[in-house]
Design an enzyme around this catalytic site. Structure first.
Site, PDB file in Angstrom:
ATOM      1  N   SER A 144       0.867  -1.176   0.000  1.00  0.00           N
ATOM      2  CA  SER A 144       0.000   0.000   0.000  1.00  0.00           C
ATOM      3  C   SER A 144       0.902   1.223   0.000  1.00  0.00           C
ATOM      4  CB  SER A 144      -0.894   0.016   1.251  1.00  0.00           C
ATOM      5  OG  SER A 144      -1.481   1.293   1.451  1.00  0.00           O
ATOM      6  N   SER A 322      30.420  44.377  -2.603  1.00  0.00           N
ATOM      7  CA  SER A 322      29.532  45.465  -3.002  1.00  0.00           C
ATOM      8  C   SER A 322      29.724  45.797  -4.467  1.00  0.00           C
ATOM      9  CB  SER A 322      29.815  46.710  -2.155  1.00  0.00           C
ATOM     10  OG  SER A 322      29.089  47.826  -2.629  1.00  0.00           O
TER      11      SER A 322
END
Length: 477
Positions: A144, A322
């Site tokens: 199952s 940056s």
């Protein structure tokens, strides 16, 4: 696409009607219905889960063949098809969304159809000819969704926990190496972000190592919680629809195939409906995530600045920080690890809720739990490796900055309290601040201690002692 390039189709049918399936597809009608019903995330099933599911199906087929429940020729084709998937093939045919209704039935049917069609192909048949190998009659024999799905999840989780434990071990060792490397560097210890007492930088990394060591132990122990599987329990754990000899055999075959210490649970009904063992595993992962956030935060603070912050350590330079501030470098790895850890904490809450909302004999939210748990494990495995190799291993100490902070701080004063008393030390601090002198300078100014004596009390060996003894302060005047 021109008419001449139209995809060839085959027709499959179920109790709901007929559908056209691409002729070269290994999946079938049940899978296609699920794909149309659940077009949610665009995610694919986790690779480790796909492999684990295939091994579960393989174990079931081996048991059925050996017990003469399945024709040997058909069974061997099914076994070979399962091995193909376990080795990494046909993963692109497992196409149902991880988020689905039906407690995982759509996933199970996807596997049943892919395995059946691959087995049909091995028997020289045409895909879709289920008279040769049937997805339910053969591939799903004695099974199952409710026993194969959670069993596959446990196999996948165990395999990922082994990988995570290895990574955490490496991370612990990285911290221990730094503990030894920095053992002679005196720095200021801080509480509530304010100066507290002197310590060594090695002590800082030693504490990190101890925290990670506990996580290593937790991860090792939590593997014990999920080795019991409900394979053979079928729908609700009673074994209805499966033969007794198969029920007693299947888990043992899975152990042989996976090499994992899995075994059949004594109470299959309990293991089918209750998901608390997964919650426990997730809780241990959350504890590890908590430590990673704390450590990452500390590293960012210790490396902050570097000119205007603490700057006591230097993190490896990994990338430009940056697009406008030239030369800026950010602590990207601790930041990334923090984000991963927060995601794991969020997944833990999802897992907790999903497990708690199971009803009666089944937890219908298992697909959500499975996706969240496997995602947490994968994120932590990858983050741990990168954190250890690309960050911790390359950390260096700023000796001069550490020494400067110690000299400027009044943290040394706390060392003197046991002998001079709180009030006298407080007066020494006030005098030093009013005169603009350091504690070292004030002690020399008041002729309380010599320069050599102050250096001794600030020595790494002295700071690493547990507590003090009276002889430590014979030099006090």
């Amino acid at each position: 696409m021109s008419n001449t390039e139209k995809v060839k189709m085959r027709i499959e049918s179920d109790t709901l009607g007929e559908m056209n399936i691409p002729a070269d597809a290994y999946y079938g009608i049940h899978t296609l219905r699920a794909v149309r019903n659940f077009p949610f995330s665009g995610y694919q099933m986790h690779t480790e889960f796909i492999r684990a599911f295939a091994m579960v199906k393989q174990a079931c087929a081996v048991a059925n063949v050996e017990l003469n429940h399945m024709d040997e020729k058909i069974g061997n084709a099914v076994i070979t098809a399962c091995k193909d998937i376990a080795f990494g093939n046909l993963h692109n045919e497992i196409i149902v969304d991880p988020f689905q209704g039906g407690a995982g039935t759509s996933t199970n049917m996807n596997f049943n159809e892919v395995i059946a069609n691959r087995a049909i192909e091995l028997l020289n048949g045409e895909r879709g000819d289920y008279s040769l190998v049937h997805p339910l009659k053969h591939v799903n024999m004695h099974q199952s969704t409710n026993d194969v799905y959670p069993t596959a999840l446990k196999v996948a989780t165990l395999n990922l926990l082994i990988k995570l434990e290895a990574g955490v071990t490496e991370l612990q060792q990285s911290f221990q190496i730094k503990e030894q490397e920095f053992r002679d560097i005196v720095k200021v210890g801080r509480t509530e972000l304010n100066d507290a007492v002197p310590m060594t930088l090695g002590m800082t990394f030693g504490a990190f190592a101890e925290a990670v060591a506990r996580d290593r132990w937790r991860i090792f122990k939590c593997r014990e919680r999920i080795k019991k599987v409900n394979l053979g329990g079928t729908a609700i754990g009673t074994g209805l629809g499966a033969s007794r000899d198969y029920i007693l055999c299947a888990a043992g075959k899975l152990k042989q195939i996976t090499g994992l210490p899995v075994s059949r649970a004594e109470n299959l009904i309990d293991v089918t409906q209750n998901m608390d063992s997964f919650v426990e595993v997730s809780g241990f992962l959350k504890a590890y995530a908590v430590n990673l956030v704390k450590i990452s935060s500390d590293l960012r603070l210790l490396a902050s600045g570097p000119a205007t912050g603490l700057g006591e350590i230097k993190l490896p330079t990994l990338q430009a920080g940056s697009s406008i501030m030239a030369g800026k470098v950010n602590p990207v790895m601790p930041e990334a690890v923090t984000q991963i850890s927060l995601k794991v904490m969020g997944n833990d809450q999802t897992i907790t809720l999903a497990a708690s909302m199971g009803q009666l004999e089944l937890n219908h939210l298992l697909p959500l739990l499975a996706h969240s748990l496997l995602e947490s494990l994968t994120l932590l495995i990858n983050a741990t490796k990168s954190f250890s190799e690309n960050c911790i291993a390359g950390i260096t100490a700023n000796h001069d900055r550490c020494k400067k902070h110690v000299e400027k701080s009044y943290a040394l004063a706390t060392v003197l309290v046991p002998v001079l008393g709180y009030e006298r030390v407080e007066k020494i601090l006030i005098n030093a601040k009013n005169a603009g002198r350091t504690i070292r300078e004030e002690l020399l100014h008041q002729d309380i201690a010599s320069l050599e004596d102050i250096d001794e009390i600030l020595s790494p060996n002295r700071l690493c002692k547990l507590g003090y003894i009276t002889d430590d302060f014979n030099w006090i005047k």
